[in-house]
Design an enzyme around this catalytic site. Sequence first.
Site, PDB file in Angstrom:
ATOM      1  N   GLY A   1     -37.941 -12.296 -14.277  1.00  0.00           N
ATOM      2  CA  GLY A   1     -37.834 -10.924 -14.156  1.00  0.00           C
ATOM      3  C   GLY A   1     -36.394 -10.675 -14.158  1.00  0.00           C
TER       4      GLY A   1
ATOM      5  CG  ASP B   1     -30.880 -12.538 -21.817  1.00  0.00           C
ATOM      6  OD1 ASP B   1     -30.599 -11.331 -21.696  1.00  0.00           O
ATOM      7  OD2 ASP B   1     -31.563 -12.934 -20.982  1.00  0.00           O
TER       8      ASP B   1
ATOM      9  CG  ASP C   1     -36.557 -16.486 -19.753  1.00  0.00           C
ATOM     10  OD1 ASP C   1     -36.617 -17.610 -20.137  1.00  0.00           O
ATOM     11  OD2 ASP C   1     -35.487 -16.200 -19.213  1.00  0.00           O
TER      12      ASP C   1
ATOM     13  N   GLY D   1     -27.536 -11.473  -8.021  1.00  0.00           N
ATOM     14  CA  GLY D   1     -27.584 -10.168  -8.853  1.00  0.00           C
ATOM     15  C   GLY D   1     -26.395 -10.002  -9.600  1.00  0.00           C
TER      16      GLY D   1
END
Length: 494
Positions: free
Chosen positions: A97, A269, A259, A132
């Site tokens: 996620g 990414d 992912d 994060g």
Amino acid sequence: MNAVVDAAALDLGWTWQNRFAALGEAFFTRTSPTPLPEPQWVGTQPALARELGLDVAWLAHPEALQAFSGNRALAGSAPVATVYSGHQFGVWAGQLGDGRAILLGEVDTPAGPMELQLKGAGLTRYSRMGDGRAVLRSSIREFLCSEAMHALGIPTTRALCVTGSPQPVIRETVETAAVVTRVAPSFIRFGHFEHFSANGQIGELRRLADFVIDRYYPACRDGDGNPYANLLEAVAARTAEMVAHWQAVGFCHGVMNTDNMSILGLTIDYGPFQFMDAFNPAHICNHSDSGGRYAYHRQPNIAYWNLFCLGQALLPLMDEQQQALDALEPYKTLFPAALTRRMGAKLGLVDVREGDAELIEALMQLMHKDAVDFSILFRRLCDAAGGHTEPVRDLFLQREAFDAWAARWRERLQSQPGFDDSVTAAAMRRVNPRIVLRNHLGQVAIERAQQGDFSEVDRLLKALMAPFDEREGEDDLAAFPPDWAQQIEISCSS
Ligand code: AMP
Ligand code: MG
């Protein structure tokens, strides 16, 4: 739909749609960015601002700095972190996620509907062990490479700006935090499909697939084939084109986990990526990839492996397994054809003929043997097409071997109807970049930025925006890498 109606929210006059958020709560968790202390501009991309219909002057404004650092809401946005799973380094990793990316929502722009995402915007429900955040170093690399790839004509997510902060972030050493504003029509990954399929949430899987087909691949409903098999085939075709582009510029992605694969065939990414210096087909750019799973020459097969995972995830929506296998089959011919077409164009070939793939392969073998610089070789080959052969010849230790190859190449060029040296050289200069984002170039800009000087980020961005042009004052960016470039170790740490 829970859009921000905060009185302090900035209204940019954008019409927000937030269609992904309309998919339902199973697909995301509503999450606001965590404020970033004392933000400052690290880099902005006015060209993208214009494409998005943003006032370029506003992009330099303190309000924009606050908004793109996650400190002030944008009126109409409905921020979420999305849930996905994935295979990492060939192993099922389960739920991942958006651990540090927050999707602000989707805006209608002159370039079409675009999603805006803040990467490094703080903890989400999917942060797992992470903090994060993203560090300045990797954020500058992502910002520059996204825009560099776009300027090279390679499908990619975009980057509007980077902001930095003195906030400490702990990696191998203490670094500082940064936030990249990413832009793409969609950030949906193969892993989003794998997630719902693996959890047996077939209703959600179907809803996601229908959403992607309706919005991005409407032709998949044409005819009477299974639309989800058609989707797989269409994604495979786009992925083949993307990877052919990568191979043709010597780009190594570094972390081709499922992912990190876009359902739109966009490069996504940017982590330990690298534009190769000396050519080595087995080059591994990711220091964490000890087995070389994501080495340059494995990228095409890894993309297929990832597509296979996507196919497996979509199986519950198909009538039989054979539909998925059939949908994957064309990749095996599409990819090599796309690669030969691109490599042929780099050699000045206007069409693909029998023997061209061997001509290309023979050159790559010579380059490998002598560890010739990838980008400089092809750039000097442009001059050679125009009759100026010495500079490219000088790149080889075995110059006679090169001469033999060059004679074959020239013969092939001269067999083209109406062949003209200078026209061919000019065409080649439009596909063989003079400037790519080599590791050491990024490193110089990063080290200056870490001292508070962002001028090299801006200079590099401007040069990367015109990668095919000969411009004054940029010779250092087009030159051979210094020896210390070989010592740069880029890992997954970001
Ligand atoms: P990546 O290898 O960067 O594509 O990341 C793989 C997964 O780890 C994704 O789910 C990311 O969101 C998550 N992740 C990476 N770095 C961090 C971080 N610093 N904090 C939270 N999640 C992270
Ligand atoms: Mg990722």
